[in-house]
Design a protein around this motif. Structure first.
Motif, PDB file in Angstrom:
ATOM      1  N   GLY A 191       0.134 -20.641 -19.246  1.00 29.21           N
ATOM      2  CA  GLY A 191       0.981 -20.656 -18.058  1.00 29.21           C
ATOM      3  C   GLY A 191       0.679 -21.778 -17.088  1.00 29.21           C
ATOM      4  N   GLN A 192      -0.042 -22.812 -17.547  1.00 26.20           N
ATOM      5  CA  GLN A 192      -0.401 -23.930 -16.682  1.00 26.20           C
ATOM      6  C   GLN A 192       0.280 -25.214 -17.165  1.00 26.20           C
ATOM      7  OE1 GLN A 192      -2.879 -23.696 -13.910  1.00 26.20           O
ATOM      8  NE2 GLN A 192      -2.115 -21.622 -14.281  1.00 26.20           N
ATOM      9  N   ILE A 193       0.522 -26.124 -16.232  1.00 25.15           N
ATOM     10  CA  ILE A 193       1.062 -27.433 -16.575  1.00 25.15           C
ATOM     11  C   ILE A 193       0.109 -28.511 -16.082  1.00 25.15           C
ATOM     12  CG2 ILE A 193       3.446 -26.620 -16.478  1.00 25.15           C
ATOM     13  CD1 ILE A 193       3.711 -28.117 -13.778  1.00 25.15           C
ATOM     14  N   LEU A 194       0.215 -29.676 -16.669  1.00 22.44           N
ATOM     15  CA  LEU A 194      -0.517 -30.865 -16.229  1.00 22.44           C
ATOM     16  C   LEU A 194       0.538 -31.875 -15.808  1.00 22.44           C
ATOM     17  CD1 LEU A 194      -3.193 -32.526 -16.002  1.00 22.44           C
ATOM     18  CD2 LEU A 194      -2.751 -33.281 -18.358  1.00 22.44           C
ATOM     19  N   HIS A 195       0.458 -32.339 -14.550  1.00 25.76           N
ATOM     20  CA  HIS A 195       1.521 -33.220 -14.064  1.00 25.76           C
ATOM     21  C   HIS A 195       1.040 -34.067 -12.894  1.00 25.76           C
ATOM     22  CE1 HIS A 195       3.090 -30.388 -10.628  1.00 25.76           C
ATOM     23  NE2 HIS A 195       1.816 -30.185 -10.852  1.00 25.76           N
ATOM     24  N   SER A 196       1.879 -35.022 -12.507  1.00 23.70           N
ATOM     25  CA  SER A 196       1.667 -35.811 -11.293  1.00 23.70           C
ATOM     26  C   SER A 196       2.670 -35.292 -10.274  1.00 23.70           C
ATOM     27  CB  SER A 196       1.898 -37.297 -11.580  1.00 23.70           C
ATOM     28  OG  SER A 196       1.608 -38.090 -10.446  1.00 23.70           O
ATOM     29  N   PRO A 197       2.221 -34.475  -9.309  1.00 23.38           N
ATOM     30  CA  PRO A 197       3.148 -33.654  -8.516  1.00 23.38           C
ATOM     31  C   PRO A 197       4.035 -34.395  -7.519  1.00 23.38           C
ATOM     32  CG  PRO A 197       0.908 -32.766  -8.497  1.00 23.38           C
ATOM     33  CD  PRO A 197       0.830 -34.159  -9.026  1.00 23.38           C
ATOM     34  N   ARG A 198       3.421 -35.044  -6.518  1.00 26.38           N
ATOM     35  CA  ARG A 198       4.208 -35.636  -5.434  1.00 26.38           C
ATOM     36  C   ARG A 198       3.294 -36.500  -4.584  1.00 26.38           C
ATOM     37  NH1 ARG A 198       2.712 -33.301  -0.851  1.00 26.38           N
ATOM     38  NH2 ARG A 198       1.948 -31.170  -0.780  1.00 26.38           N
ATOM     39  N   THR A 199       3.892 -37.147  -3.590  1.00 30.07           N
ATOM     40  CA  THR A 199       3.126 -37.974  -2.657  1.00 30.07           C
ATOM     41  C   THR A 199       2.004 -37.159  -2.021  1.00 30.07           C
ATOM     42  OG1 THR A 199       5.060 -39.331  -2.164  1.00 30.07           O
ATOM     43  CG2 THR A 199       3.275 -39.354  -0.554  1.00 30.07           C
ATOM     44  N   GLY A 200       0.826 -37.740  -1.979  1.00 23.19           N
ATOM     45  CA  GLY A 200      -0.323 -37.064  -1.384  1.00 23.19           C
ATOM     46  C   GLY A 200      -1.141 -36.259  -2.370  1.00 23.19           C
ATOM     47  N   ALA A 201      -0.612 -36.068  -3.575  1.00 24.80           N
ATOM     48  CA  ALA A 201      -1.321 -35.290  -4.598  1.00 24.80           C
ATOM     49  C   ALA A 201      -1.792 -36.222  -5.710  1.00 24.80           C
ATOM     50  CB  ALA A 201      -0.423 -34.194  -5.150  1.00 24.80           C
ATOM     51  N   VAL A 202      -2.531 -35.649  -6.648  1.00 20.39           N
ATOM     52  CA  VAL A 202      -3.056 -36.405  -7.786  1.00 20.39           C
ATOM     53  C   VAL A 202      -2.663 -35.703  -9.079  1.00 20.39           C
ATOM     54  CG1 VAL A 202      -5.011 -37.270  -6.431  1.00 20.39           C
ATOM     55  CG2 VAL A 202      -5.262 -35.142  -7.755  1.00 20.39           C
ATOM     56  N   VAL A 203      -2.840 -36.371 -10.199  1.00 12.63           N
ATOM     57  CA  VAL A 203      -2.607 -35.738 -11.504  1.00 12.63           C
ATOM     58  C   VAL A 203      -3.510 -34.519 -11.608  1.00 12.63           C
ATOM     59  CG1 VAL A 203      -2.784 -36.012 -13.999  1.00 12.63           C
ATOM     60  CG2 VAL A 203      -1.943 -37.907 -12.592  1.00 12.63           C
ATOM     61  N   ARG A 204      -2.921 -33.347 -11.876  1.00  9.12           N
ATOM     62  CA  ARG A 204      -3.706 -32.110 -11.825  1.00  9.12           C
ATOM     63  C   ARG A 204      -3.002 -30.992 -12.591  1.00  9.12           C
ATOM     64  NH1 ARG A 204      -2.462 -30.833  -5.388  1.00  9.12           N
ATOM     65  NH2 ARG A 204      -0.516 -29.671  -5.707  1.00  9.12           N
ATOM     66  N   TYR A 205      -3.724 -29.897 -12.757  1.00  6.36           N
ATOM     67  CA  TYR A 205      -3.174 -28.675 -13.339  1.00  6.36           C
ATOM     68  C   TYR A 205      -2.525 -27.838 -12.246  1.00  6.36           C
ATOM     69  CZ  TYR A 205      -6.085 -29.701 -17.429  1.00  6.36           C
ATOM     70  OH  TYR A 205      -6.658 -30.291 -18.516  1.00  6.36           O
ATOM     71  N   GLU A 206      -1.546 -27.050 -12.650  1.00  6.20           N
ATOM     72  CA  GLU A 206      -0.865 -26.184 -11.693  1.00  6.20           C
ATOM     73  C   GLU A 206      -0.130 -25.097 -12.459  1.00  6.20           C
ATOM     74  OE1 GLU A 206       2.109 -26.913  -7.855  1.00  6.20           O
ATOM     75  OE2 GLU A 206       1.014 -28.572  -8.765  1.00  6.20           O
ATOM     76  N   SER A 207       0.146 -23.989 -11.794  1.00  8.43           N
ATOM     77  CA  SER A 207       0.883 -22.906 -12.446  1.00  8.43           C
ATOM     78  C   SER A 207       2.315 -23.345 -12.735  1.00  8.43           C
ATOM     79  CB  SER A 207       0.900 -21.662 -11.557  1.00  8.43           C
ATOM     80  OG  SER A 207       1.817 -20.698 -12.079  1.00  8.43           O
ATOM     81  N   ILE A 208       2.821 -22.977 -13.888  1.00  3.60           N
ATOM     82  CA  ILE A 208       4.195 -23.309 -14.246  1.00  3.60           C
ATOM     83  C   ILE A 208       5.193 -22.599 -13.340  1.00  3.60           C
ATOM     84  CG2 ILE A 208       4.550 -21.432 -15.919  1.00  3.60           C
ATOM     85  CD1 ILE A 208       5.978 -23.489 -17.719  1.00  3.60           C
ATOM     86  N   ASN A 209       4.725 -21.538 -12.670  1.00  3.65           N
ATOM     87  CA  ASN A 209       5.611 -20.746 -11.815  1.00  3.65           C
ATOM     88  C   ASN A 209       5.716 -21.282 -10.397  1.00  3.65           C
ATOM     89  OD1 ASN A 209       6.149 -18.796 -13.879  1.00  3.65           O
ATOM     90  ND2 ASN A 209       4.115 -17.918 -13.502  1.00  3.65           N
TER      91      ASN A 209
END
Length: 355
Positions: free
Chosen positions: A327-345
């Motif tokens: 249930g986790q994703i790996l992505h580059s989220p948005r300005t101010g964030a870094v490449v990281r894991y996050e819940s798919i929900n």
């Protein structure tokens, strides 16, 4: 006899000062009553997050315009090279034909029968005459070739001009999308600047804490289905060897910052991250999230996702990442964030794509 004195009237200056003071007090009171209350830190954060999402939408449009511009630029460069080579070939043909015509003119001063009479070697002359007949035929062929080359060159120039016009339009669109992204980011920064230094520091610490927490360790995959099935939605079995290689490349960039329009290797936007990762696996996928959505087999059930599958979010598909498992994703989220894991929900999931 009683003495009656007239009360002293206030001076004109004093009246003016009192009137101005009263007016100012009334104005301040009115402004205080009508002024909107300053938004709280959480309200500002919500607005900023919304602007960052809008900036990401504009970023994907920018990426599309940039991709189109780059494609057109390559086409224009190729056509211009072809035109240049064609012109060189045409010049060579013309020069060769000119040399032949000049030679014929110089040798055409005597009548052929007289040249034969005067020739010391009639057999050699007759051989030359036969060669001249063949040369005349080649002369005609050369003219036909020049005319054909001229027509092809004119067509290539016309095509190059059309592509140049398209390129100019693509550059205009690129500039418009760039201004839109920058406008959203500037608006977000103005909102952040409206906060106190303490509030800004608190927001920054929240973001840093989220980055640290989501990059410190991989998702808990201890409950992975060892058989490789994904029926429970927790499988980390790679979707394919290509997907495994791309995902591994993505993992190596955990902690790298999000930068709009960036495609690696030290900063990324969302689709730049996924396209760069697949490129490390020698797999070329489109640059934008919307185009990547059509790059493979779609998977609509989260329970069928496997590690390395691309996952897409929002109705307009403006965000993409990798499925990591559990249930986790790996992505580059948005300005101010870094490449990281996050819940798919954490975002509205639409579907996955298996490359």
């Amino acid at each position: 006899m009683a003495s009656h004195r007239r009360a002293k009237q206030p001076g004109r200056t004093r009246v003016t000062v009192l009137t101005a003071t009263a007016a100012a007090a009334v104005a301040l009171t009115s402004q205080g009553a009508n002024a909107a209350p300053q938004p709280s830190k959480n309200e500002v954060k919500a607005k900023v997050d919304k602007l960052y999402e809008e900036a990401e939408k504009a970023t994907e449009k920018y990426n599309g315009a940039k991709e189109e511009q780059d494609k057109l630029q390559k086409q224009v460069d190729g056509l211009q090279d072809k035109v240049a080579r064609g012109q060189e070939e045409l010049n060579t043909l013309r020069n060769n034909l000119g040399a032949v015509a000049s030679a014929q003119y110089r040798s055409g001063g005597l009548d052929p029968s007289l040249q034969l009479f005067l020739s010391a070697d009639p057999d050699t002359y007759l051989d030359k005459a036969s060669a001249l007949d063949q040369l005349g035929s080649k002369h005609s062929d050369a003219i036909d070739e020049i005319q054909s080359k001229q027509r092809a060159l004119a067509q290539q120039r016309k095509e190059a001009q059309t592509k140049l016009t398209d390129l100019a339009e693509a550059r205009t669109e690129l500039g418009a999308q760039k201004r839109q992204v920058q406008g959203k980011l500037n608006e977000a920064q103005k909102l952040l600047n409206s906060l106190t230094a303490k509030e800004r520091e608190a927001l920054k610490e929240e973001q840093d804490r989220a980055n640290r927490a989501s990059t410190a360790s991989r998702p808990d995959l201890s409950k992975v289905d060892k058989s490789g099935g994904a029926s429970d939605g927790k499988s980390a079995k790679p979707a394919s060897s290509r997907a495994a290689a791309a995902y591994a490349a993505g993992v190596s960039k955990i902690g790298k910052p999000y930068v709009w329009g960036a495609s690696g290797p030290n900063s990324f936007d969302c689709s730049g991250f996924t396209s760069w990762s697949f490129a490390q696996a020698d797999v070329q996928i489109p640059r934008t999230s919307q185009a990547q959505a059509n790059a493979g087999q779609r998977i609509y059930s989260q329970s069928q996702l496997k590690q390395g599958d691309l996952v897409f979010f929002y109705d307009d598909l403006h965000h993409v990442g990798f499925y990591a498992g559990n249930g986790q994703i790996l992505h580059s989220p948005r300005t101010g964030a870094v490449v990281r894991y996050e819940s798919i929900n954490n975002m509205p999931f639409k579907f996955g794509v298996r490359i």
